[in-house]
Design a protein around this motif. Structure first.
Motif, PDB file in Angstrom:
ATOM      1  N   THR A  17       0.832  -1.205   0.000  1.00 24.83           N
ATOM      2  CA  THR A  17       0.000   0.000   0.000  1.00 24.83           C
ATOM      3  C   THR A  17       0.866   1.255   0.000  1.00 24.83           C
ATOM      4  N   LEU A  18       1.944   1.248   0.755  1.00 20.56           N
ATOM      5  CA  LEU A  18       2.874   2.381   0.751  1.00 20.56           C
ATOM      6  C   LEU A  18       3.396   2.633  -0.657  1.00 20.56           C
ATOM      7  N   LEU A  19       3.829   1.579  -1.321  1.00 23.16           N
ATOM      8  CA  LEU A  19       4.333   1.736  -2.683  1.00 23.16           C
ATOM      9  C   LEU A  19       3.231   2.227  -3.612  1.00 23.16           C
ATOM     10  N   ARG A  20       2.018   1.739  -3.405  1.00 27.77           N
ATOM     11  CA  ARG A  20       0.898   2.159  -4.245  1.00 27.77           C
ATOM     12  C   ARG A  20       0.688   3.664  -4.185  1.00 27.77           C
ATOM     13  N   VAL A  21       0.618   4.216  -2.981  1.00 26.94           N
ATOM     14  CA  VAL A  21       0.328   5.655  -2.874  1.00 26.94           C
ATOM     15  C   VAL A  21       1.512   6.488  -3.340  1.00 26.94           C
ATOM     16  N   MET A  22       2.716   5.957  -3.214  1.00 30.18           N
ATOM     17  CA  MET A  22       3.882   6.665  -3.737  1.00 30.18           C
ATOM     18  C   MET A  22       3.801   6.760  -5.254  1.00 30.18           C
ATOM     19  N   LEU A  23       3.478   5.644  -5.909  1.00 28.80           N
ATOM     20  CA  LEU A  23       3.361   5.670  -7.363  1.00 28.80           C
ATOM     21  C   LEU A  23       2.198   6.546  -7.803  1.00 28.80           C
ATOM     22  N   ASP A  24       1.093   6.492  -7.060  1.00 31.16           N
ATOM     23  CA  ASP A  24      -0.077   7.284  -7.423  1.00 31.16           C
ATOM     24  C   ASP A  24       0.191   8.779  -7.301  1.00 31.16           C
ATOM     25  N   ILE A 115       6.477  -5.131 -10.215  1.00 32.71           N
ATOM     26  CA  ILE A 115       7.271  -4.773  -9.044  1.00 32.71           C
ATOM     27  C   ILE A 115       6.903  -5.712  -7.902  1.00 32.71           C
ATOM     28  N   HIS A 116       7.905  -6.383  -7.364  1.00 37.02           N
ATOM     29  CA  HIS A 116       7.717  -7.324  -6.258  1.00 37.02           C
ATOM     30  C   HIS A 116       8.360  -6.714  -5.022  1.00 37.02           C
ATOM     31  N   ILE A 117       7.540  -6.362  -4.039  1.00 37.63           N
ATOM     32  CA  ILE A 117       8.072  -5.800  -2.802  1.00 37.63           C
ATOM     33  C   ILE A 117       8.156  -6.894  -1.742  1.00 37.63           C
ATOM     34  N   ILE A 118       9.310  -6.976  -1.094  1.00 38.79           N
ATOM     35  CA  ILE A 118       9.576  -8.016  -0.095  1.00 38.79           C
ATOM     36  C   ILE A 118       9.933  -7.357   1.231  1.00 38.79           C
ATOM     37  N   ALA A 179      14.532  -1.081   2.566  1.00 37.76           N
ATOM     38  CA  ALA A 179      15.252  -0.045   1.821  1.00 37.76           C
ATOM     39  C   ALA A 179      14.334   1.133   1.502  1.00 37.76           C
ATOM     40  N   LEU A 180      13.089   0.832   1.157  1.00 39.98           N
ATOM     41  CA  LEU A 180      12.125   1.890   0.851  1.00 39.98           C
ATOM     42  C   LEU A 180      11.865   2.761   2.072  1.00 39.98           C
ATOM     43  N   ARG A 182      13.883   3.079   4.742  1.00 40.07           N
ATOM     44  CA  ARG A 182      15.120   3.692   5.243  1.00 40.07           C
ATOM     45  C   ARG A 182      15.601   4.829   4.345  1.00 40.07           C
ATOM     46  N   ASP A 183      15.521   4.633   3.036  1.00 39.16           N
ATOM     47  CA  ASP A 183      16.037   5.625   2.085  1.00 39.16           C
ATOM     48  C   ASP A 183      15.076   5.696   0.903  1.00 39.16           C
ATOM     49  N   PRO A 184      13.899   6.303   1.103  1.00 40.38           N
ATOM     50  CA  PRO A 184      12.871   6.278   0.065  1.00 40.38           C
ATOM     51  C   PRO A 184      13.285   6.940  -1.247  1.00 40.38           C
ATOM     52  N   GLU A 185      13.982   8.060  -1.179  1.00 42.52           N
ATOM     53  CA  GLU A 185      14.326   8.729  -2.438  1.00 42.52           C
ATOM     54  C   GLU A 185      15.274   7.886  -3.277  1.00 42.52           C
ATOM     55  N   ARG A 186      16.321   7.394  -2.691  1.00 42.15           N
ATOM     56  CA  ARG A 186      17.278   6.585  -3.443  1.00 42.15           C
ATOM     57  C   ARG A 186      16.612   5.331  -3.999  1.00 42.15           C
ATOM     58  N   THR A 187      15.783   4.694  -3.182  1.00 41.17           N
ATOM     59  CA  THR A 187      15.125   3.460  -3.614  1.00 41.17           C
ATOM     60  C   THR A 187      14.135   3.723  -4.733  1.00 41.17           C
ATOM     61  N   LEU A 188      13.334   4.780  -4.586  1.00 40.42           N
ATOM     62  CA  LEU A 188      12.331   5.079  -5.607  1.00 40.42           C
ATOM     63  C   LEU A 188      12.959   5.574  -6.904  1.00 40.42           C
TER      64      LEU A 188
END
Length: 229
Positions: A17-24, A115-118, A179-180, A182-188
Motif C-alpha cells: 500500500t505504501l508503494l501504491r500511494v507513492m506511485l499514485d 514490481i515485487h516488494i519483499i 530499503a524503501l 530507510r532511504d525512500p528517495e534513493r530506492t524510488l
C-alpha cells in the motif's frame, strides 16, 4: 487499451500500500485502491489455456494469441477508467496476490512492468497476527492471522513466486521494504528509472495525496496518510 501497465505484488503487510500511494503521487501514474480482481482474472486466463486451449484452437478457431487479446482487453477495461479519471498516461494496479500471477500477466501484457516488494518475513508474520481479517468463504478469521506457521508458509510462497518470475529471464523489479522505508528517495529513483519514468519529488509527499483518503478499505490506509517514519 492500456499501454505499459505496472503490476505490484507481494505478501500482505509487506508495504504494497505504501508503494501504491507513492506511485499514485507521480504525475504520470495512476494507482488506485487495490482491485483484487486482477489475480483472479490472470488465474482464469491461465486455467483456460491449460484446460481448453486445444479445443479453442481446433474447434473454435481461437488461437492463443487471440485468447490473450481477449483477456488483455478484459483486464484493461477494469483499469482504464481510473487512469482516465485521473488524467494520467499510465496505470498501476496493486493487489498483493498479483505476484503469484506475474508470469501470466507478462503473457497478457508483454510490455508491462512488475514490481515485487519483499519485507522481512518475521515482521510480516508479526504484523499479520494483529489483523482481524475474515475469510469471506467461511466467515472465520483467516488462518494467516491466527497461525504463525501458516503466515510464514504464505510469505515463503509469495517470495518464491516472485523470485521464479524474475529467474525466468523476464524483468521483475525486486524491491525491499526496508530499503524503501530507510532511504525512500534513493530506492524510488531506482524504481522510476527501471519503469522509464522521470523522478518527481511529489512521490515523497504521498501523504498529501487526497486520493488515498477516498473510499479505501486497505488495512494500511491510516499509516500511509501520514509521513513516512
Amino acid at each position: 487499451m492500456i499501454k505499459r501497465p505496472i503490476f505490484i505484488g507481494g505478501m500482505p503487510r509487506s508495504g504494497t500500500t505504501l508503494l501504491r500511494v507513492m506511485l499514485d503521487s507521480h504525475p504520470n501514474i495512476a494507482c488506485g485502491p487495490e482491485l483484487r480482481a486482477i489475480p483472479s482474472l490472470a488465474q482464469f486466463s491461465a486455467q483456460t489455456k491449460a484446460h481448453c486451449e486445444d479445443t479453442l484452437n481446433e474447434s473454435y478457431r481461437l488461437p492463443r494469441v487471440e485468447l490473450n487479446e481477449i483477456f488483455r482487453r478484459f483486464i484493461s477495461s477494469f483499469l482504464e477508467p481510473y487512469a482516465r479519471s485521473r488524467g494520467k498516461s499510465r496505470i498501476a494496479e496493486k493487489t498483493p496476490a498479483n505476484v503469484l500471477h506475474f508470469d501470466e500477466l507478462r503473457q497478457l501484457f508483454p510490455d508491462c512492468d512488475r514490481i515485487h516488494i519483499i519485507r522481512d518475513g518475521r515482521d510480516v508474520v508479526a504484523s499479520l497476527l494483529t489483523m482481524d481479517w475474515t475469510d469471506a468463504r467461511t466467515g472465520k478469521p483467516m488462518e494467516m492471522t491466527r497461525d504463525p506457521a501458516a503466515a510464514a508458509a504464505l510469505w515463503r510462497d509469495h517470495v518464491l513466486a516472485g523470485r521464479a518470475a524474475k529467474m525466468a529471464g523476464k524483468s521483475v523489479i525486486e524491491l525491499r521494504y526496508e530499503a524503501l522505508a530507510r532511504d525512500p528517495e534513493r530506492t524510488l529513483r531506482g524504481v522510476f528509472e527501471s519503469i522509464g519514468e522521470p523522478w518527481d519529488d511529489r512521490v515523497l509527499e504521498f501523504h498529501r495525496n487526497a486520493t488515498i483518503r477516498a473510499g479505501i478499505d486497505e488495512a494500511s490506509a491510516p499509516q500511509v496518510a501520514k509521513p513516512l517514519s
